[in-house]
Design a protein around this motif. Sequence first.
Motif, PDB file in Angstrom:
ATOM      1  N   LYS A 224       0.829  -1.202   0.000  1.00 42.29           N
ATOM      2  CA  LYS A 224       0.000   0.000   0.000  1.00 42.29           C
ATOM      3  C   LYS A 224       0.867   1.257   0.000  1.00 42.29           C
ATOM      4  O   LYS A 224       0.615   2.204  -0.750  1.00 42.29           O
ATOM      5  CB  LYS A 224      -0.921  -0.007   1.217  1.00 42.29           C
ATOM      6  N   ASN A 225       1.904   1.279   0.838  1.00 50.40           N
ATOM      7  CA  ASN A 225       2.777   2.451   0.895  1.00 50.40           C
ATOM      8  C   ASN A 225       3.543   2.641  -0.402  1.00 50.40           C
ATOM      9  O   ASN A 225       3.766   3.773  -0.830  1.00 50.40           O
ATOM     10  CB  ASN A 225       3.759   2.327   2.061  1.00 50.40           C
ATOM     11  N   PHE A 226       3.959   1.546  -1.040  1.00 53.79           N
ATOM     12  CA  PHE A 226       4.682   1.645  -2.303  1.00 53.79           C
ATOM     13  C   PHE A 226       3.830   2.351  -3.353  1.00 53.79           C
ATOM     14  O   PHE A 226       4.264   3.303  -3.991  1.00 53.79           O
ATOM     15  CB  PHE A 226       5.081   0.249  -2.788  1.00 53.79           C
ATOM     16  N   PHE A 227       2.583   1.894  -3.520  1.00 56.87           N
ATOM     17  CA  PHE A 227       1.718   2.500  -4.530  1.00 56.87           C
ATOM     18  C   PHE A 227       1.282   3.907  -4.136  1.00 56.87           C
ATOM     19  O   PHE A 227       1.141   4.775  -4.997  1.00 56.87           O
ATOM     20  CB  PHE A 227       0.516   1.605  -4.816  1.00 56.87           C
ATOM     21  N   ARG A 228       1.094   4.154  -2.862  1.00 57.35           N
ATOM     22  CA  ARG A 228       0.731   5.500  -2.423  1.00 57.35           C
ATOM     23  C   ARG A 228       1.864   6.475  -2.724  1.00 57.35           C
ATOM     24  O   ARG A 228       1.638   7.576  -3.227  1.00 57.35           O
ATOM     25  CB  ARG A 228       0.399   5.511  -0.942  1.00 57.35           C
ATOM     26  N   ASN A 229       3.097   6.048  -2.450  1.00 59.03           N
ATOM     27  CA  ASN A 229       4.235   6.921  -2.725  1.00 59.03           C
ATOM     28  C   ASN A 229       4.396   7.151  -4.220  1.00 59.03           C
ATOM     29  O   ASN A 229       4.709   8.263  -4.648  1.00 59.03           O
ATOM     30  CB  ASN A 229       5.519   6.321  -2.142  1.00 59.03           C
ATOM     31  N   LYS A 230       4.183   6.132  -5.042  1.00 59.25           N
ATOM     32  CA  LYS A 230       4.259   6.311  -6.502  1.00 59.25           C
ATOM     33  C   LYS A 230       3.199   7.300  -6.968  1.00 59.25           C
ATOM     34  O   LYS A 230       3.459   8.151  -7.818  1.00 59.25           O
ATOM     35  CB  LYS A 230       4.076   4.969  -7.229  1.00 59.25           C
ATOM     36  N   LEU A 231       1.999   7.202  -6.413  1.00 58.27           N
ATOM     37  CA  LEU A 231       0.928   8.120  -6.793  1.00 58.27           C
ATOM     38  C   LEU A 231       1.279   9.549  -6.398  1.00 58.27           C
ATOM     39  O   LEU A 231       1.062  10.488  -7.172  1.00 58.27           O
ATOM     40  CB  LEU A 231      -0.384   7.692  -6.128  1.00 58.27           C
TER      41      LEU A 231
ATOM     42  N   PHE B  69       4.287  10.849  -6.096  1.00 65.63           N
ATOM     43  CA  PHE B  69       5.315  11.336  -7.013  1.00 65.63           C
ATOM     44  C   PHE B  69       4.732  11.665  -8.379  1.00 65.63           C
ATOM     45  O   PHE B  69       5.125  12.646  -9.010  1.00 65.63           O
ATOM     46  CB  PHE B  69       6.445  10.319  -7.156  1.00 65.63           C
ATOM     47  N   LEU B  70       3.774  10.871  -8.849  1.00 69.37           N
ATOM     48  CA  LEU B  70       3.149  11.164 -10.139  1.00 69.37           C
ATOM     49  C   LEU B  70       2.351  12.462 -10.084  1.00 69.37           C
ATOM     50  O   LEU B  70       2.392  13.263 -11.020  1.00 69.37           O
ATOM     51  CB  LEU B  70       2.243  10.001 -10.558  1.00 69.37           C
ATOM     52  N   VAL B  71       1.625  12.679  -9.011  1.00 71.24           N
ATOM     53  CA  VAL B  71       0.828  13.904  -8.884  1.00 71.24           C
ATOM     54  C   VAL B  71       1.737  15.123  -8.797  1.00 71.24           C
ATOM     55  O   VAL B  71       1.516  16.132  -9.482  1.00 71.24           O
ATOM     56  CB  VAL B  71      -0.107  13.813  -7.652  1.00 71.24           C
ATOM     57  N   ILE B  72       2.776  15.034  -7.975  1.00 69.84           N
ATOM     58  CA  ILE B  72       3.697  16.168  -7.852  1.00 69.84           C
ATOM     59  C   ILE B  72       4.425  16.416  -9.170  1.00 69.84           C
ATOM     60  O   ILE B  72       4.565  17.560  -9.612  1.00 69.84           O
ATOM     61  CB  ILE B  72       4.691  15.927  -6.707  1.00 69.84           C
ATOM     62  N   GLY B  73       4.875  15.345  -9.818  1.00 71.52           N
ATOM     63  CA  GLY B  73       5.547  15.494 -11.109  1.00 71.52           C
ATOM     64  C   GLY B  73       4.632  16.081 -12.168  1.00 71.52           C
ATOM     65  O   GLY B  73       5.037  16.930 -12.969  1.00 71.52           O
ATOM     66  N   GLY B  74       3.377  15.645 -12.181  1.00 78.87           N
ATOM     67  CA  GLY B  74       2.415  16.197 -13.132  1.00 78.87           C
ATOM     68  C   GLY B  74       2.158  17.668 -12.877  1.00 78.87           C
ATOM     69  O   GLY B  74       2.058  18.464 -13.810  1.00 78.87           O
ATOM     70  N   ALA B  75       2.058  18.042 -11.610  1.00 78.68           N
ATOM     71  CA  ALA B  75       1.839  19.457 -11.276  1.00 78.68           C
ATOM     72  C   ALA B  75       3.033  20.299 -11.708  1.00 78.68           C
ATOM     73  O   ALA B  75       2.866  21.392 -12.271  1.00 78.68           O
ATOM     74  CB  ALA B  75       1.594  19.611  -9.772  1.00 78.68           C
ATOM     75  N   ILE B  76       4.239  19.788 -11.483  1.00 73.86           N
ATOM     76  CA  ILE B  76       5.434  20.525 -11.903  1.00 73.86           C
ATOM     77  C   ILE B  76       5.479  20.659 -13.414  1.00 73.86           C
ATOM     78  O   ILE B  76       5.801  21.725 -13.955  1.00 73.86           O
ATOM     79  CB  ILE B  76       6.698  19.839 -11.351  1.00 73.86           C
ATOM     80  N   ALA B  77       5.130  19.585 -14.124  1.00 73.05           N
ATOM     81  CA  ALA B  77       5.137  19.639 -15.582  1.00 73.05           C
ATOM     82  C   ALA B  77       4.101  20.629 -16.099  1.00 73.05           C
ATOM     83  O   ALA B  77       4.367  21.382 -17.045  1.00 73.05           O
ATOM     84  CB  ALA B  77       4.866  18.246 -16.153  1.00 73.05           C
ATOM     85  N   LEU B  78       2.927  20.645 -15.490  1.00 69.58           N
ATOM     86  CA  LEU B  78       1.888  21.589 -15.918  1.00 69.58           C
ATOM     87  C   LEU B  78       2.301  23.027 -15.658  1.00 69.58           C
ATOM     88  O   LEU B  78       2.120  23.902 -16.515  1.00 69.58           O
ATOM     89  CB  LEU B  78       0.573  21.284 -15.205  1.00 69.58           C
ATOM     90  N   VAL B  79       2.853  23.289 -14.491  1.00 69.03           N
ATOM     91  CA  VAL B  79       3.285  24.649 -14.170  1.00 69.03           C
ATOM     92  C   VAL B  79       4.422  25.063 -15.092  1.00 69.03           C
ATOM     93  O   VAL B  79       4.448  26.186 -15.615  1.00 69.03           O
ATOM     94  CB  VAL B  79       3.698  24.760 -12.688  1.00 69.03           C
ATOM     95  N   GLY B  80       5.370  24.159 -15.308  1.00 70.75           N
ATOM     96  CA  GLY B  80       6.475  24.467 -16.212  1.00 70.75           C
ATOM     97  C   GLY B  80       6.005  24.714 -17.627  1.00 70.75           C
ATOM     98  O   GLY B  80       6.478  25.632 -18.311  1.00 70.75           O
TER      99      GLY B  80
END
Length: 83
Positions: free
Chosen positions: A51-58, A60-71
């Motif tokens: 559960k923690n593995f997939f939660r952490n991946k999610l 990172f994906l959300v933060i990475g997506g937000a950074i990509a959108l802002v950039g």
Amino acid sequence: MKTIYVLFTSLMLSLQLNAQNTEPPSAEQQAEWRRIAHEEGQKSVASNTVKNFFRNKLIFLVIGGAIALVGGAVAISNKDEKN
């Protein structure tokens, strides 16, 4: 009021005596409880790890997506300003 105190005191004394007169669990019972606790602990560790593995991946994906959108938005706004 005295009657309530007497009843309460007698209840407390009887509960205390009952607690003192109970037998401790046998060695077999304690070994069985430890085995069950160990099995449940192993199940919990395995499920929490997944559960923690997939939660952490999610996360990172959300933060990475937000950074990509802002950039991307900043790059587009800079591109529009230059034109």
